[in-house]
Scaffold this motif. Sequence first.
Motif, PDB file in Angstrom:
ATOM      1  N   ALA A 190     -18.485  18.480 -14.344  1.00  0.00           N
ATOM      2  CA  ALA A 190     -18.778  18.966 -12.995  1.00  0.00           C
ATOM      3  C   ALA A 190     -17.692  19.918 -12.499  1.00  0.00           C
ATOM      4  CB  ALA A 190     -18.939  17.779 -12.042  1.00  0.00           C
ATOM      5  N   ILE A 191     -16.415  19.584 -12.770  1.00  0.00           N
ATOM      6  CA  ILE A 191     -15.316  20.451 -12.331  1.00  0.00           C
ATOM      7  C   ILE A 191     -15.365  21.796 -13.044  1.00  0.00           C
ATOM      8  CG2 ILE A 191     -12.799  20.692 -12.341  1.00  0.00           C
ATOM      9  CD1 ILE A 191     -12.618  17.666 -11.928  1.00  0.00           C
ATOM     10  N   VAL A 192     -15.640  21.785 -14.354  1.00  0.00           N
ATOM     11  CA  VAL A 192     -15.710  23.043 -15.110  1.00  0.00           C
ATOM     12  C   VAL A 192     -16.834  23.916 -14.581  1.00  0.00           C
ATOM     13  CG1 VAL A 192     -16.189  24.015 -17.377  1.00  0.00           C
ATOM     14  CG2 VAL A 192     -14.636  22.077 -17.178  1.00  0.00           C
ATOM     15  N   LEU A 193     -18.016  23.354 -14.343  1.00  0.00           N
ATOM     16  CA  LEU A 193     -19.141  24.137 -13.817  1.00  0.00           C
ATOM     17  C   LEU A 193     -18.820  24.708 -12.442  1.00  0.00           C
ATOM     18  CD1 LEU A 193     -22.172  21.907 -14.871  1.00  0.00           C
ATOM     19  CD2 LEU A 193     -21.393  24.040 -15.923  1.00  0.00           C
ATOM     20  N   PHE A 194     -18.153  23.926 -11.605  1.00  0.00           N
ATOM     21  CA  PHE A 194     -17.791  24.409 -10.272  1.00  0.00           C
ATOM     22  C   PHE A 194     -16.841  25.596 -10.350  1.00  0.00           C
ATOM     23  CE2 PHE A 194     -14.725  24.243  -6.746  1.00  0.00           C
ATOM     24  CZ  PHE A 194     -15.583  24.479  -5.673  1.00  0.00           C
ATOM     25  N   LYS A 195     -15.842  25.516 -11.235  1.00  0.00           N
ATOM     26  CA  LYS A 195     -14.883  26.614 -11.360  1.00  0.00           C
ATOM     27  C   LYS A 195     -15.544  27.869 -11.923  1.00  0.00           C
ATOM     28  CE  LYS A 195     -10.566  24.026 -11.665  1.00  0.00           C
ATOM     29  NZ  LYS A 195     -10.003  24.745 -10.507  1.00  0.00           N
ATOM     30  N   ILE A 196     -16.481  27.713 -12.871  1.00  0.00           N
ATOM     31  CA  ILE A 196     -17.163  28.883 -13.432  1.00  0.00           C
ATOM     32  C   ILE A 196     -17.985  29.586 -12.355  1.00  0.00           C
ATOM     33  CG2 ILE A 196     -18.976  29.598 -15.036  1.00  0.00           C
ATOM     34  CD1 ILE A 196     -17.981  27.470 -16.955  1.00  0.00           C
ATOM     35  N   ARG A 197     -18.738  28.829 -11.547  1.00  0.00           N
ATOM     36  CA  ARG A 197     -19.535  29.438 -10.493  1.00  0.00           C
ATOM     37  C   ARG A 197     -18.651  30.105  -9.447  1.00  0.00           C
ATOM     38  NH1 ARG A 197     -24.195  25.730  -8.186  1.00  0.00           N
ATOM     39  NH2 ARG A 197     -24.525  27.726  -7.140  1.00  0.00           N
ATOM     40  N   ARG A 198     -17.540  29.492  -9.119  1.00  0.00           N
ATOM     41  CA  ARG A 198     -16.655  30.079  -8.127  1.00  0.00           C
ATOM     42  C   ARG A 198     -16.026  31.367  -8.641  1.00  0.00           C
ATOM     43  NH1 ARG A 198     -11.761  26.845  -5.010  1.00  0.00           N
ATOM     44  NH2 ARG A 198     -11.199  28.537  -3.564  1.00  0.00           N
ATOM     45  N   ARG A 212     -18.583  34.147  -8.454  1.00  0.00           N
ATOM     46  CA  ARG A 212     -18.785  34.605  -7.078  1.00  0.00           C
ATOM     47  C   ARG A 212     -17.630  35.475  -6.602  1.00  0.00           C
ATOM     48  NH1 ARG A 212     -18.583  30.000  -2.735  1.00  0.00           N
ATOM     49  NH2 ARG A 212     -16.394  30.207  -3.379  1.00  0.00           N
ATOM     50  N   ASP A 213     -16.382  35.089  -6.925  1.00  0.00           N
ATOM     51  CA  ASP A 213     -15.225  35.882  -6.512  1.00  0.00           C
ATOM     52  C   ASP A 213     -15.206  37.250  -7.176  1.00  0.00           C
ATOM     53  OD1 ASP A 213     -14.521  33.756  -4.983  1.00  0.00           O
ATOM     54  OD2 ASP A 213     -13.007  32.974  -6.384  1.00  0.00           O
ATOM     55  N   SER A 214     -15.650  37.345  -8.426  1.00  0.00           N
ATOM     56  CA  SER A 214     -15.655  38.634  -9.116  1.00  0.00           C
ATOM     57  C   SER A 214     -16.748  39.559  -8.605  1.00  0.00           C
ATOM     58  CB  SER A 214     -15.836  38.411 -10.617  1.00  0.00           C
ATOM     59  OG  SER A 214     -17.088  37.797 -10.865  1.00  0.00           O
ATOM     60  N   TRP A 215     -17.766  39.083  -7.930  1.00  0.00           N
ATOM     61  CA  TRP A 215     -18.864  39.896  -7.436  1.00  0.00           C
ATOM     62  C   TRP A 215     -18.594  40.436  -6.045  1.00  0.00           C
ATOM     63  CZ3 TRP A 215     -22.356  38.755  -3.338  1.00  0.00           C
ATOM     64  CH2 TRP A 215     -23.440  39.620  -3.251  1.00  0.00           C
ATOM     65  N   VAL A 216     -17.815  39.751  -5.209  1.00  0.00           N
ATOM     66  CA  VAL A 216     -17.575  40.156  -3.830  1.00  0.00           C
ATOM     67  C   VAL A 216     -16.844  41.489  -3.720  1.00  0.00           C
ATOM     68  CG1 VAL A 216     -16.331  39.525  -1.731  1.00  0.00           C
ATOM     69  CG2 VAL A 216     -17.705  37.826  -2.942  1.00  0.00           C
TER      70      VAL A 216
END
Length: 315
Positions: free
Chosen positions: A216-224, A227-231
Motif C-alpha cells: 500500500a505504501i509503495v502504490l501511494f508513493k508511485i501515484r504521488r 501527480r507531482d511530475s504532471w503539475v
Amino acid sequence: MTSLCLPGWRLLLTTFLPVVMAGTKYLDDSDPSAWAFIGSWNAVSSSTPCTICVAEGSNKEKVQFSKAYNETYHDGAVPGAKGGTITFKGNAIQVYGLQVNFGGAVNFSLPGTSVVRYESPESSLLNYNFKMFEATGLKEDTHILTFSLDGTTNGGTATLLDYAIVEFADTTSSSTSSSASRTASGSESQPSHSKAPVGAIVGGVLGGIVVLLIVAIVLFKIRRRRRDSWVPAMNDLEPYAQGSEAPGPPARPAFEPENSLSSSVFRKQKSLIGDSHSVSQSSSGRSEPAMEERLRQLESEMRQVRSAGNLPPAY
C-alpha cells in the motif's frame, strides 16, 4: 487447530482471541509424576520381565508387550499390593489395564464422589486395553484419583494396570493426541501426539499484514510521484482571462502611396477620417459649416488626383 483457509476476518479473530483447545493426554504407568504405587508392585516391561507375576509365570500365558502401552505395566496382588494414586489435570479420566484369569478387584474414588468398584471378569485369555474406570464432567482442575486393591469372591487377587487417558480443555496449551483405536479383540494402536502450530499461524498472519502495508505504501508513493511530475507541465501554460479574444494574425501594414500627390491626398484622407471620428465622439467644439468646408476641399483635391491618374489602391 485454526485453518489458513478461513476468511481473513475469521482468521484474525481466531489468531488474536483466546481459543479453547480440547485435547487428550496419556499417562503411562511408568510415569512417576502421575502414578504412585503403594505396597508390593512389580514394574514390568519388555526389558525387565517378571517371572513370578501372574501373567509372566512359567506356566502362564506370556504378555505381548507390543500390545501394552509403551510396552510397560504394573502387576500387583493382595495382600502385598495395597493400591496407589493417579494425579492429573483435566475434566475426565479413563484407566486401562490388562485382564487376566481370576483377576482381582479395584476400588476407585475421587474427592467428593462415590467409590466405583471394578472386578475382573473370568476369562481364560489375556486381554489388553481393558477399561477399568471412567469419570467425566469433572471441573477443569488438578485431581487425585485413589485406587485400592481387593480380592474377589471367586478368589481373584491380581491386578495389572497399564495407562490412563486424561481429557482437558486449555486456553494456552494446544497439545492434542489422538484417542487410542481399539479393535474387536481389544488391541490398541499406539497414540500419536501432535501440537498445533499456533506460532506459525500467528507469524503467517502478522507477516501477511506487513506485506500488505508495504504494498500500500509503495502504490501511494508511485501515484504521488506521478501527480507531482504532471503539475509543473500545466504551470507552463499562459492562461488568458475568460471572455478575452485569442491573439489573431498580425495586422496588415498600412499602405503609403509612393506618389507625393497621392501620398499627400491619402494622408489628408486619413486625417479627415480621424477628424470625423473625433467629431462623432464629441458632442461640441466644432461647427457644421467648418466641417462642410473641409469636405469641399477634400472633394476638390480628389478630383485633381483622378484627373492626374494617381488614384490610391482600393482597400
